[in-house]
Design an enzyme around this catalytic site. Structure first.
Site, PDB file in Angstrom:
ATOM      1  N   LYS A 207     -19.504  14.891  -3.911  1.00 11.99           N
ATOM      2  CA  LYS A 207     -18.919  13.569  -4.558  1.00 11.99           C
ATOM      3  C   LYS A 207     -18.572  12.854  -6.308  1.00 11.99           C
ATOM      4  O   LYS A 207     -17.397  12.325  -6.184  1.00 11.99           O
ATOM      5  CB  LYS A 207     -19.965  12.624  -4.354  1.00 11.99           C
ATOM      6  CG  LYS A 207     -20.471  11.276  -4.439  1.00 11.99           C
ATOM      7  CD  LYS A 207     -21.257  10.791  -3.876  1.00 11.99           C
ATOM      8  CE  LYS A 207     -21.791  10.438  -2.008  1.00 11.99           C
ATOM      9  NZ  LYS A 207     -22.735   9.061  -1.920  1.00 11.99           N
ATOM     10  N   GLU A 213     -22.810  24.107  -8.702  1.00 11.85           N
ATOM     11  CA  GLU A 213     -22.129  25.352  -7.600  1.00 11.85           C
ATOM     12  C   GLU A 213     -21.406  24.903  -7.603  1.00 11.85           C
ATOM     13  O   GLU A 213     -20.822  26.190  -7.643  1.00 11.85           O
ATOM     14  CB  GLU A 213     -23.609  25.166  -6.374  1.00 11.85           C
ATOM     15  CG  GLU A 213     -24.664  25.665  -6.866  1.00 11.85           C
ATOM     16  CD  GLU A 213     -25.988  24.521  -7.960  1.00 11.85           C
ATOM     17  OE1 GLU A 213     -26.889  24.803  -7.407  1.00 11.85           O
ATOM     18  OE2 GLU A 213     -25.102  23.548  -7.186  1.00 11.85           O
ATOM     19  N   GLY A 268     -25.852  13.145   1.078  1.00  6.28           N
ATOM     20  CA  GLY A 268     -25.070  13.680   1.948  1.00  6.28           C
ATOM     21  C   GLY A 268     -25.479  14.283   3.112  1.00  6.28           C
ATOM     22  O   GLY A 268     -24.669  15.056   3.485  1.00  6.28           O
ATOM     23  N   ARG A 269     -26.194  14.346   3.539  1.00  6.40           N
ATOM     24  CA  ARG A 269     -27.011  15.188   4.262  1.00  6.40           C
ATOM     25  C   ARG A 269     -26.881  14.299   5.625  1.00  6.40           C
ATOM     26  O   ARG A 269     -27.042  14.687   7.030  1.00  6.40           O
ATOM     27  CB  ARG A 269     -28.552  15.270   4.772  1.00  6.40           C
ATOM     28  CG  ARG A 269     -29.184  14.302   4.358  1.00  6.40           C
ATOM     29  CD  ARG A 269     -31.126  15.341   3.890  1.00  6.40           C
ATOM     30  NE  ARG A 269     -31.915  13.798   3.272  1.00  6.40           N
ATOM     31  CZ  ARG A 269     -32.014  13.067   1.887  1.00  6.40           C
ATOM     32  NH1 ARG A 269     -31.203  14.003   1.428  1.00  6.40           N
ATOM     33  NH2 ARG A 269     -32.625  12.020   2.092  1.00  6.40           N
ATOM     34  N   GLU A 354     -35.759  17.776   2.978  1.00 10.27           N
ATOM     35  CA  GLU A 354     -35.230  17.065   1.815  1.00 10.27           C
ATOM     36  C   GLU A 354     -35.418  15.829   2.665  1.00 10.27           C
ATOM     37  O   GLU A 354     -35.316  14.406   1.089  1.00 10.27           O
ATOM     38  CB  GLU A 354     -33.362  17.037   1.392  1.00 10.27           C
ATOM     39  CG  GLU A 354     -33.153  17.155   0.580  1.00 10.27           C
ATOM     40  CD  GLU A 354     -31.530  17.339   0.153  1.00 10.27           C
ATOM     41  OE1 GLU A 354     -32.009  18.174  -0.214  1.00 10.27           O
ATOM     42  OE2 GLU A 354     -30.679  16.511   0.512  1.00 10.27           O
ATOM     43  N   HIS A 385     -37.821  37.762  20.308  1.00 10.90           N
ATOM     44  CA  HIS A 385     -37.738  39.258  20.234  1.00 10.90           C
ATOM     45  C   HIS A 385     -38.260  39.636  18.957  1.00 10.90           C
ATOM     46  O   HIS A 385     -38.066  40.779  18.084  1.00 10.90           O
ATOM     47  CB  HIS A 385     -36.978  40.143  21.122  1.00 10.90           C
ATOM     48  CG  HIS A 385     -36.735  40.254  22.411  1.00 10.90           C
ATOM     49  ND1 HIS A 385     -37.289  41.126  23.314  1.00 10.90           N
ATOM     50  CD2 HIS A 385     -35.465  39.335  22.993  1.00 10.90           C
ATOM     51  CE1 HIS A 385     -36.733  40.856  24.225  1.00 10.90           C
ATOM     52  NE2 HIS A 385     -36.018  40.088  24.706  1.00 10.90           N
ATOM     53  N   LYS A 505     -32.422  22.112 -11.134  1.00  8.95           N
ATOM     54  CA  LYS A 505     -31.132  22.038 -11.711  1.00  8.95           C
ATOM     55  C   LYS A 505     -30.951  21.970 -13.626  1.00  8.95           C
ATOM     56  O   LYS A 505     -30.564  22.225 -13.858  1.00  8.95           O
ATOM     57  CB  LYS A 505     -30.456  21.256 -10.912  1.00  8.95           C
ATOM     58  CG  LYS A 505     -30.518  21.060 -10.061  1.00  8.95           C
ATOM     59  CD  LYS A 505     -29.886  20.081  -8.972  1.00  8.95           C
ATOM     60  CE  LYS A 505     -29.183  20.479  -7.621  1.00  8.95           C
ATOM     61  NZ  LYS A 505     -28.205  19.280  -7.211  1.00  8.95           N
TER      62      LYS A 505
END
Length: 540
Positions: A207, A213, A268-269, A354, A385, A505
């Site tokens: 954005k 990152e 964002g999510r 979050e 399993h 961060k």
């Protein structure tokens, strides 16, 4: 808003009710009510939701709905849909539902209908996607684009990855899709090692166009591309941006005509159905992408209009509160019985934790109750399993969501019958278990009997749909989005900020300057100083 929850009349009623129902097993509840399976199910928008295998009665559900009304859930649902600034810490509206609204719908934000703007971006995405899919978007050397690499992190990565994997059956057969998020060099290197720059398009999703990152990976991608293509002018043919920062996008070398925007009222999510989903639209095509949006919208309307006792996300959210706050459950398993949904649990981890992983309420008080459980899971039957042992015979209570489809997208009927048989059987085993007498009746040696007993009484929900289509994927994601909102309303927390991700961060920026400036005096705790020293000594 916070401490008032546990002192409310309905909360106290639920505490008393829990003491009463605590001794009643799921097996006992079924024995006492032949109509239970029909009573505790809801069918809406093509979803069959069975929640009969929960430790609840009519009274439980009634009290939970009473709690929802007491906490103002109906009004807050309407507040979200009408554009109120319910993200109070950031003074923002929460209008991800506008991203999937039909073009004919009117949704006002600060007096302006925002739906036309949403569809302008969708139309721009569609035009660009079709150029890629038809081979009309040419790279710098004149070759069509064959490889699409999405660069993002968090909501700019988890949604696109999950949607691509979920809808891979519908994806363009001649295009390759890769996703880079981790700042770890291995992530980028593995994504591009067999690709040619002249056939590769990078979608840089940030954005602000400043995310550490994402922009580190984007700059590495630019260097990788220029090493092969040589000319800086080639960047415009091989990079597009999903961003709102036109200045930084242009500075990077991307033509701002190839910038796809979104809005502050989209977290964002919650953005996989906006421009963040550009890679998804390229993969499955604009028509299927719009079908996915239609699925989102159907669930939005169900959530907004259905009575609370017939409302799928409301019931889901209230059941989560019931187990977290009255049974002490700390985790929630999401178990899709469709391998295409293998990334769904990872996507839901961000969406749920979050959003509601907070100990401070909207009014700034520290909550005196638990909030979000840990969400996790794997697709069936693989999980059977590995970790199902703990779910069945472990010491933790883990409510489970089973998600299955009546039809497989790939025609191997025997496989699908076995798959669904396993899903249904797991819910039965969790609920009803196996007694010592039943084990003995099988002729098992007495010393092994305790090891083969299943206590049961482990709750689960089962969701059935016809098949994994783009529309049904949209319904599933919206269903969980709204369940998260319900939980947040009950707990009195803001589900739409994420301030807990910031401190690490900030400290990382300080540490990186110390790593790069060897010999700088370290001013951390002794452990952090020692770790930096250890790394620097190795780097020498």
């Amino acid at each position: 808003m916070g401490k008032g929850l546990t002192s409310s009349k309905t909360w106290q009623k639920l505490l008393n009710h829990h003491e009463h129902i605590g001794s009643k097993t799921i097996k006992m509840l079924f024995s006492a009510d032949n109509e239970r399976a029909q009573k505790f199910k809801t069918e809406a928008e093509g979803i069959y939701f069975d929640y009969s295998k929960h430790r609840i009665t009519d009274e439980t559900l009634g009290l939970l709905i009473e709690l929802a009304n007491e906490r103002g859930l109906p009004k807050k649902i309407e507040g979200m849909f009408s554009g109120e600034r319910i993200n109070t810490t950031e003074n923002r509206a929460v209008l991800h539902t506008a991203l999937r609204a039909p073009e004919s719908k009117q949704i006002l934000f600060d007096g302006k209908n925002i739906v036309p703007e949403v569809h302008q971006v969708l139309d721009k995405m569609a035009e660009f996607s079709e150029k890629i899919r038809r081979g009309e978007w040419l790279g710098y050397t004149g070759k069509p684009i064959k490889n699409i690499v999405n660069i993002g992190i968090g909501g700019s990565d988890l949604g696109p990855v999950m949607a691509y994997e979920a809808l891979k059956f519908y994806a363009h057969p001649d295009l390759v899709f890769r996703f880079v998020s981790n700042i770890d060099a291995n992530d980028f290197s593995e994504a591009v090692k067999d690709l040619s720059a002249d056939e590769t398009l990078f979608i840089v999703s940030s954005k602000t166009f400043t995310t550490l990152e994402t922009m580190t990976n984007a700059r590495t991608a630019r260097d990788w591309s220029l090493k092969q293509l040589k000319d800086v002018a080639s960047i415009a043919s091989h990079f597009v941006a999903v961003s709102t920062n036109e200045k930084e996008v242009a500075k990077f070398g991307i033509d701002t005509q190839n910038m796809f925007g979104f809005w502050d009222w989209v977290g964002g999510r919650y953005s996989m159905d906006a421009a963040i989903g550009l890679s998804t639209m390229i993969a499955v095509g604009p028509k299927n992408f719009r079908k996915m949006l239609a699925g989102f919208h159907l669930m939005d309307e169900h959530f907004r209009t259905a009575p609370l006792n017939e409302n799928i996300p409301v019931i889901m959210g209230l059941l989560t509160v019931w187990y977290v706050n009255f049974f002490g459950a700390q985790t929630q398993a999401v178990l899709p019985y469709d391998n295409y949904l293998k990334r769904l649990p990872a996507y839901l981890q961000q969406l749920t934790m979050e959003s509601n992983g907070k100990y401070v309420t909207i009014d700034g008080e520290k909550a005196n109750y638990s909030t979000s459980p840990v969400y996790w899971g794997e697709p069936g039957t693989n999980g059977q399993h590995s970790f199902y042992q703990l779910i069945h015979q472990g010491t933790h209570l883990i409510p489970c969501d089973f998600i299955g489809f009546k039809q497989s997208l790939n025609s191997l009927p025997l496989h699908h019958n076995f798959l669904i048989a396993n899903m249904i059987a797991q819910g039965e085993a969790l609920a009803f278990g196996k007694t010592a007498d039943e084990v003995r009746a099988e002729g098992i040696a007495e010393e092994l009997v305790p090891h083969k007993v299943f206590e049961g009484n482990r709750p689960s929900s089962t969701f059935f749909m016809d098949k994994l289509s783009p529309e049904n994927l949209g319904k599933i994601i919206a269903m969980y989005e709204h369940s998260v909102f319900v939980q947040g309303v009950i707990w009195g927390i803001n589900s739409f900020d994420q301030m807990g991700v910031e401190l690490g961060k900030v400290l990382a920026q300080k540490v990186i300057t110390e790593i790069e400036a060897v010999g700088k005096n370290l001013k951390h705790d002794s452990s952090t100083n020692a770790l930096i020293d250890y790394y620097l000594n190795y780097a020498k």
